[in-house]
Design a protein around this motif. Sequence first.
Motif, PDB file in Angstrom:
ATOM      1  N   ASP A   1       2.073  -9.265   6.281  1.00  0.00           N
ATOM      2  CA  ASP A   1       2.409  -9.990   5.059  1.00  0.00           C
ATOM      3  C   ASP A   1       1.199 -10.821   4.625  1.00  0.00           C
ATOM      4  OD1 ASP A   1       2.367 -12.364   6.591  1.00  0.00           O
ATOM      5  OD2 ASP A   1       4.555 -12.507   6.689  1.00  0.00           O
ATOM      6  N   ASN A   2       1.355 -11.574   3.567  1.00  0.00           N
ATOM      7  CA  ASN A   2       0.236 -12.360   3.013  1.00  0.00           C
ATOM      8  C   ASN A   2      -0.286 -13.435   3.953  1.00  0.00           C
ATOM      9  OD1 ASN A   2       0.298 -10.853   0.668  1.00  0.00           O
ATOM     10  ND2 ASN A   2       1.676 -12.268  -0.380  1.00  0.00           N
ATOM     11  N   ASP A   3       0.532 -13.846   4.929  1.00  0.00           N
ATOM     12  CA  ASP A   3       0.117 -14.869   5.894  1.00  0.00           C
ATOM     13  C   ASP A   3      -0.456 -14.268   7.174  1.00  0.00           C
ATOM     14  OD1 ASP A   3       0.963 -16.958   4.204  1.00  0.00           O
ATOM     15  OD2 ASP A   3       3.030 -16.725   4.902  1.00  0.00           O
ATOM     16  N   GLY A   4      -0.574 -12.946   7.218  1.00  0.00           N
ATOM     17  CA  GLY A   4      -1.109 -12.294   8.404  1.00  0.00           C
ATOM     18  C   GLY A   4      -0.081 -12.066   9.496  1.00  0.00           C
ATOM     19  N   ASN A   5       1.199 -12.254   9.169  1.00  0.00           N
ATOM     20  CA  ASN A   5       2.267 -11.991  10.129  1.00  0.00           C
ATOM     21  C   ASN A   5       2.707 -10.536  10.049  1.00  0.00           C
ATOM     22  OD1 ASN A   5       2.516 -14.754  11.019  1.00  0.00           O
ATOM     23  ND2 ASN A   5       3.464 -15.173   9.037  1.00  0.00           N
ATOM     24  N   ILE A   6       3.270 -10.039  11.127  1.00  0.00           N
ATOM     25  CA  ILE A   6       3.724  -8.653  11.153  1.00  0.00           C
ATOM     26  C   ILE A   6       4.949  -8.504  10.250  1.00  0.00           C
ATOM     27  CG2 ILE A   6       4.691  -6.806  12.565  1.00  0.00           C
ATOM     28  CD1 ILE A   6       3.164  -7.962  14.945  1.00  0.00           C
ATOM     29  N   ALA A   7       4.813  -7.641   9.250  1.00  0.00           N
ATOM     30  CA  ALA A   7       5.947  -7.277   8.394  1.00  0.00           C
ATOM     31  C   ALA A   7       6.571  -5.984   8.905  1.00  0.00           C
ATOM     32  CB  ALA A   7       5.490  -7.105   6.948  1.00  0.00           C
ATOM     33  N   GLY A   8       5.744  -5.164   9.543  1.00  0.00           N
ATOM     34  CA  GLY A   8       6.226  -3.892  10.063  1.00  0.00           C
ATOM     35  C   GLY A   8       5.115  -3.119  10.723  1.00  0.00           C
ATOM     36  N   ILE A   9       5.452  -1.914  11.138  1.00  0.00           N
ATOM     37  CA  ILE A   9       4.505  -1.012  11.763  1.00  0.00           C
ATOM     38  C   ILE A   9       4.787   0.382  11.216  1.00  0.00           C
ATOM     39  CG2 ILE A   9       5.988  -0.612  13.775  1.00  0.00           C
ATOM     40  CD1 ILE A   9       3.430  -0.573  15.506  1.00  0.00           C
ATOM     41  N   LEU A  10       3.749   1.126  10.920  1.00  0.00           N
ATOM     42  CA  LEU A  10       3.907   2.468  10.366  1.00  0.00           C
ATOM     43  C   LEU A  10       3.067   3.427  11.185  1.00  0.00           C
ATOM     44  CD1 LEU A  10       5.304   3.729   7.730  1.00  0.00           C
ATOM     45  CD2 LEU A  10       2.944   4.061   7.028  1.00  0.00           C
ATOM     46  N   SER A  11       3.734   4.403  11.759  1.00  0.00           N
ATOM     47  CA  SER A  11       3.050   5.377  12.616  1.00  0.00           C
ATOM     48  C   SER A  11       2.907   6.707  11.907  1.00  0.00           C
ATOM     49  CB  SER A  11       3.843   5.574  13.908  1.00  0.00           C
ATOM     50  OG  SER A  11       5.035   6.297  13.639  1.00  0.00           O
ATOM     51  N   GLU A  12       2.087   7.561  12.498  1.00  0.00           N
ATOM     52  CA  GLU A  12       1.938   8.911  11.962  1.00  0.00           C
ATOM     53  C   GLU A  12       3.280   9.636  11.968  1.00  0.00           C
ATOM     54  OE1 GLU A  12      -1.115  10.446  14.509  1.00  0.00           O
ATOM     55  OE2 GLU A  12       0.115  10.214  16.291  1.00  0.00           O
TER      56      GLU A  12
ATOM     57  N   ASP B   1       6.138   8.253  11.337  1.00  0.00           N
ATOM     58  CA  ASP B   1       6.836   7.766  10.148  1.00  0.00           C
ATOM     59  C   ASP B   1       6.355   8.497   8.898  1.00  0.00           C
ATOM     60  OD1 ASP B   1       8.263   5.814  11.633  1.00  0.00           O
ATOM     61  OD2 ASP B   1       6.590   4.405  11.440  1.00  0.00           O
ATOM     62  N   VAL B   2       5.053   8.727   8.815  1.00  0.00           N
ATOM     63  CA  VAL B   2       4.487   9.433   7.668  1.00  0.00           C
ATOM     64  C   VAL B   2       5.018  10.861   7.620  1.00  0.00           C
ATOM     65  CG1 VAL B   2       2.363  10.305   6.615  1.00  0.00           C
ATOM     66  CG2 VAL B   2       2.408   7.998   7.602  1.00  0.00           C
ATOM     67  N   VAL B   3       4.994  11.539   8.752  1.00  0.00           N
ATOM     68  CA  VAL B   3       5.487  12.919   8.813  1.00  0.00           C
ATOM     69  C   VAL B   3       6.968  12.963   8.444  1.00  0.00           C
ATOM     70  CG1 VAL B   3       5.976  14.848  10.380  1.00  0.00           C
ATOM     71  CG2 VAL B   3       3.744  13.722  10.429  1.00  0.00           C
ATOM     72  N   GLY B   4       7.743  12.011   8.948  1.00  0.00           N
ATOM     73  CA  GLY B   4       9.167  11.957   8.625  1.00  0.00           C
ATOM     74  C   GLY B   4       9.410  11.757   7.142  1.00  0.00           C
ATOM     75  N   ALA B   5       8.622  10.882   6.521  1.00  0.00           N
ATOM     76  CA  ALA B   5       8.767  10.612   5.090  1.00  0.00           C
ATOM     77  C   ALA B   5       8.447  11.859   4.272  1.00  0.00           C
ATOM     78  CB  ALA B   5       7.858   9.453   4.678  1.00  0.00           C
ATOM     79  N   ILE B   6       7.371  12.535   4.625  1.00  0.00           N
ATOM     80  CA  ILE B   6       6.982  13.734   3.883  1.00  0.00           C
ATOM     81  C   ILE B   6       7.986  14.861   4.136  1.00  0.00           C
ATOM     82  CG2 ILE B   6       5.216  15.532   3.657  1.00  0.00           C
ATOM     83  CD1 ILE B   6       3.143  13.279   4.275  1.00  0.00           C
TER      84      ILE B   6
ATOM     85  N   SER C   1       0.851  -1.185   0.000  1.00  0.00           N
ATOM     86  CA  SER C   1       0.000   0.000   0.000  1.00  0.00           C
ATOM     87  C   SER C   1       0.894   1.246   0.000  1.00  0.00           C
ATOM     88  CB  SER C   1      -0.927   0.002   1.220  1.00  0.00           C
ATOM     89  OG  SER C   1      -0.162   0.041   2.412  1.00  0.00           O
ATOM     90  N   THR C   2       0.333   2.376  -0.366  1.00  0.00           N
ATOM     91  CA  THR C   2       1.111   3.614  -0.402  1.00  0.00           C
ATOM     92  C   THR C   2       0.943   4.388   0.902  1.00  0.00           C
ATOM     93  OG1 THR C   2      -0.693   4.936  -1.306  1.00  0.00           O
ATOM     94  CG2 THR C   2       0.765   3.810  -2.905  1.00  0.00           C
ATOM     95  N   LEU C   3       1.817   5.354   1.105  1.00  0.00           N
ATOM     96  CA  LEU C   3       1.671   6.213   2.283  1.00  0.00           C
ATOM     97  C   LEU C   3       0.345   6.958   2.237  1.00  0.00           C
ATOM     98  CD1 LEU C   3       5.079   7.875   3.188  1.00  0.00           C
ATOM     99  CD2 LEU C   3       3.934   5.954   4.245  1.00  0.00           C
ATOM    100  N   ALA C   4      -0.109   7.329   1.044  1.00  0.00           N
ATOM    101  CA  ALA C   4      -1.413   7.991   0.931  1.00  0.00           C
ATOM    102  C   ALA C   4      -2.519   7.059   1.428  1.00  0.00           C
ATOM    103  CB  ALA C   4      -1.674   8.418  -0.517  1.00  0.00           C
TER     104      ALA C   4
END
Length: 143
Positions: A42-53, A55-60, A21-24
């Motif tokens: 991931d496709n098996d329902g396992n945690i691939a990562g976590i993305l917080s607000e 992280d979004v602010v940092g990326a932008i 998915s995209t940040l948007a």
Amino acid sequence: MTVGAILNEKGASVVSTPADSTLADVCAILKKHRIGVVMVLDNDGNIAGILSERDVVGAIGKEGASALQRKTSQFMTTQVETCVEDDTIIHAMSLMTKGRFRHLPVMRDGKIHGVISIGDVVKWRIEQVEREAEEMRSYIAMA
């Protein structure tokens, strides 16, 4: 008190998104659910990562608005701290404080079961202090 008690009180729903998915997309999810973090599975329902607000602010902040079209997987935290329902609230607070993060996934049988936030923990702590104060008032009144 345990982490499981918090989940029993607040509910154990998990809001998630796939890594492609995209940040948007994530921004829309965060706004829709009025939350501060989304689990990336991931496709098996396992945690691939976590993305917080954050992280979004940092990326932008780093890349500008074009970051919104990039994949979630490029900005998510992949080394995710977790806890289990039987862990104490004190343990969860310690993990959050030490790692300087505000959300902690809760695992059950190797799968994500829920997420607690620093707000959940602070609410519990305030209730605990209020209970202790009331117990002291009652004790003093009986003396």
